[in-house]
Design a protein around this motif. Structure first.
Motif, mmCIF file in Angstrom:
data_model
loop_
_atom_site.group_PDB
_atom_site.id
_atom_site.type_symbol
_atom_site.label_atom_id
_atom_site.label_comp_id
_atom_site.label_asym_id
_atom_site.label_seq_id
_atom_site.Cartn_x
_atom_site.Cartn_y
_atom_site.Cartn_z
ATOM 1 N N VAL A 248 0.839 -1.197 0.000
ATOM 2 C CA VAL A 248 0.000 0.000 0.000
ATOM 3 C C VAL A 248 0.881 1.256 0.000
ATOM 4 C CG1 VAL A 248 -1.742 1.309 1.254
ATOM 5 C CG2 VAL A 248 -1.848 -1.187 1.215
ATOM 6 N N GLN A 249 0.565 2.165 -0.910
ATOM 7 C CA GLN A 249 1.262 3.447 -0.969
ATOM 8 C C GLN A 249 0.290 4.532 -0.531
ATOM 9 O OE1 GLN A 249 4.563 3.288 -1.889
ATOM 10 N NE2 GLN A 249 4.135 1.093 -2.027
ATOM 11 N N THR A 250 0.603 5.192 0.578
ATOM 12 C CA THR A 250 -0.291 6.269 0.999
ATOM 13 C C THR A 250 -0.114 7.458 0.057
ATOM 14 O OG1 THR A 250 1.335 7.317 2.428
ATOM 15 C CG2 THR A 250 -0.030 5.600 3.420
ATOM 16 N N ARG A 251 -1.100 8.330 0.029
ATOM 17 C CA ARG A 251 -0.990 9.521 -0.821
ATOM 18 C C ARG A 251 0.235 10.338 -0.423
ATOM 19 N NH1 ARG A 251 -6.282 8.482 -0.005
ATOM 20 N NH2 ARG A 251 -7.633 8.521 -1.837
ATOM 21 N N GLU A 252 0.493 10.381 0.870
ATOM 22 C CA GLU A 252 1.627 11.172 1.356
ATOM 23 C C GLU A 252 2.953 10.588 0.855
ATOM 24 O OE1 GLU A 252 -0.918 10.154 3.260
ATOM 25 O OE2 GLU A 252 -1.877 12.113 3.557
ATOM 26 N N THR A 253 3.049 9.262 0.912
ATOM 27 C CA THR A 253 4.258 8.597 0.397
ATOM 28 C C THR A 253 4.440 8.916 -1.077
ATOM 29 O OG1 THR A 253 3.824 6.772 1.886
ATOM 30 C CG2 THR A 253 5.411 6.366 0.137
ATOM 31 N N LEU A 254 3.344 8.808 -1.813
ATOM 32 C CA LEU A 254 3.429 9.059 -3.256
ATOM 33 C C LEU A 254 3.847 10.499 -3.526
ATOM 34 C CD1 LEU A 254 0.311 7.056 -4.434
ATOM 35 C CD2 LEU A 254 2.708 6.488 -4.849
ATOM 36 N N LEU A 255 3.266 11.425 -2.769
ATOM 37 C CA LEU A 255 3.625 12.835 -2.975
ATOM 38 C C LEU A 255 5.111 13.049 -2.755
ATOM 39 C CD1 LEU A 255 0.851 15.143 -1.489
ATOM 40 C CD2 LEU A 255 1.642 15.007 -3.842
ATOM 41 N N SER A 256 5.635 12.478 -1.684
ATOM 42 C CA SER A 256 7.040 12.749 -1.391
ATOM 43 C C SER A 256 7.980 11.937 -2.291
ATOM 44 C CB SER A 256 7.346 12.530 0.091
ATOM 45 O OG SER A 256 7.514 11.161 0.343
ATOM 46 N N ASP A 257 7.572 10.721 -2.687
ATOM 47 C CA ASP A 257 8.463 9.908 -3.515
ATOM 48 C C ASP A 257 8.359 10.220 -4.998
ATOM 49 O OD1 ASP A 257 9.048 8.809 -1.154
ATOM 50 O OD2 ASP A 257 8.458 6.771 -1.629
ATOM 51 N N VAL A 258 7.165 10.540 -5.439
ATOM 52 C CA VAL A 258 6.972 10.760 -6.876
ATOM 53 C C VAL A 258 7.150 12.235 -7.223
ATOM 54 C CG1 VAL A 258 5.359 10.572 -8.798
ATOM 55 C CG2 VAL A 258 5.476 8.766 -7.078
ATOM 56 N N TRP A 259 6.532 13.080 -6.430
ATOM 57 C CA TRP A 259 6.635 14.519 -6.692
ATOM 58 C C TRP A 259 7.932 15.079 -6.101
ATOM 59 C CZ3 TRP A 259 2.135 12.134 -7.211
ATOM 60 C CH2 TRP A 259 1.181 12.639 -8.099
ATOM 61 N N GLY A 260 8.426 14.403 -5.088
ATOM 62 C CA GLY A 260 9.675 14.839 -4.479
ATOM 63 C C GLY A 260 9.525 16.085 -3.629
ATOM 64 N N ILE A 261 8.352 16.311 -3.108
ATOM 65 C CA ILE A 261 8.170 17.470 -2.248
ATOM 66 C C ILE A 261 7.352 17.021 -1.045
ATOM 67 C CG2 ILE A 261 8.326 19.427 -3.806
ATOM 68 C CD1 ILE A 261 5.518 18.961 -4.616
ATOM 69 N N ASP A 262 7.617 17.601 0.108
ATOM 70 C CA ASP A 262 6.750 17.256 1.234
ATOM 71 C C ASP A 262 5.586 18.224 1.182
ATOM 72 O OD1 ASP A 262 9.552 18.187 3.292
ATOM 73 O OD2 ASP A 262 8.513 19.251 1.710
ATOM 74 N N ALA A 263 4.654 17.894 0.339
ATOM 75 C CA ALA A 263 3.799 18.889 -0.273
ATOM 76 C C ALA A 263 2.577 19.255 0.527
ATOM 77 C CB ALA A 263 3.358 18.368 -1.615
ATOM 78 N N GLU A 264 2.267 20.529 0.467
ATOM 79 C CA GLU A 264 0.976 20.992 0.939
ATOM 80 C C GLU A 264 0.022 21.035 -0.238
ATOM 81 O OE1 GLU A 264 -0.300 21.217 3.879
ATOM 82 O OE2 GLU A 264 1.645 20.528 4.597
#
Ligand code: CA
Length: 229
Positions: free
Chosen positions: A174-190
């Protein structure tokens, strides 16, 4: 020496960035309009484009699209946005921008992001496993940056490609949305986890019936289901 093209109509900001980036060892050119940026990119062949969203002639999102069209995935794009342009920002990321910074930003932060994006790109053509990742009828060739479904090529944006690659590398987890944001987008995103949902939706659509391998885990995130597991 990595080449950076700055597309920015604010003279002061453009000069400041040019000065600092050159100081940091980059080869730098500046374009003051979107059209000039697209033209300049063709001859300058930048590794990365620093792209202002609010340009006098063409919207930055449109410039990003044109750059992707003419330069392909080879070029990295960092969007420069003003506060409160969330929808543009999301659009920008969906069009394949690799990251964004919000004005006003510090030069130090920008340099960090530039190095991150360039490092990510450099580490992209990786080891032996990455040659061909597969799930059901989907095959991803990381070296050639190609995705096929049932042998037919599917055109993905840089972000969709990374998203799919991430799933294929982590089957059944399972990939949480937060994991995906930081791993794929590369930002600890708001930039809201909704962005992830929008992207997954589009990726699934492009993959057709095979898109079902990406399963929604309600309230948590997503998972790649591998048949026979
Ligand atoms: Ca501007």
């Amino acid at each position: 020496m990595p080449r950076i093209l700055i597309v920015e109509d604010e003279q002061d900001l453009a000069s400041l960035l040019e000065y600092n980036l050159k100081n940091d060892g980059f080869e730098v050119e500046v374009a003051r309009t979107g059209a000039a940026g697209v033209t300049r990119a063709r001859s300058f062949k930048p590794d990365l484009v620093l792209l202002d969203l609010m340009l006098p002639d063409i919207a930055g999102t449109e410039v990003a699209r044109l750059l992707r069209e003419s330069e392909g995935k080879r070029v990295s794009i960092i969007m420069v946005t003003a506060r409160g342009e969330e929808s543009d920002r999301v659009k920008g990321l969906e069009l394949g921008a690799d990251d964004y910074v919000v004005k006003p930003f510090s030069v130090k932060e920008l340099l960090l992001r530039i190095r991150n994006v360039l490092r990510r790109e450099a580490s992209e053509p990786p080891g032996p496993l990455a040659g061909a990742l597969k799930a059901a009828d989907i095959a991803l060739d990381a070296e050639r940056h190609e995705v096929t479904v049932l042998g037919r090529p599917v055109v993905l944006t840089a972000l969709e490609f990374r998203l799919l690659k991430t799933f294929l590398e982590r089957p059944g987890r399972v990939q949480t949305r937060e994991t995906l944001l930081s791993d794929v987008w590369g930002i600890d995103a708001e930039i809201t986890t909704r962005t992830v949902d929008t992207h997954i939706k589009r990726l699934r659509e492009k993959l057709g019936p095979s898109g079902d391998v990406i399963e929604t885990i309600r309230g948590v995130g997503y998972k790649l289901v591998t048949p026979g597991r």
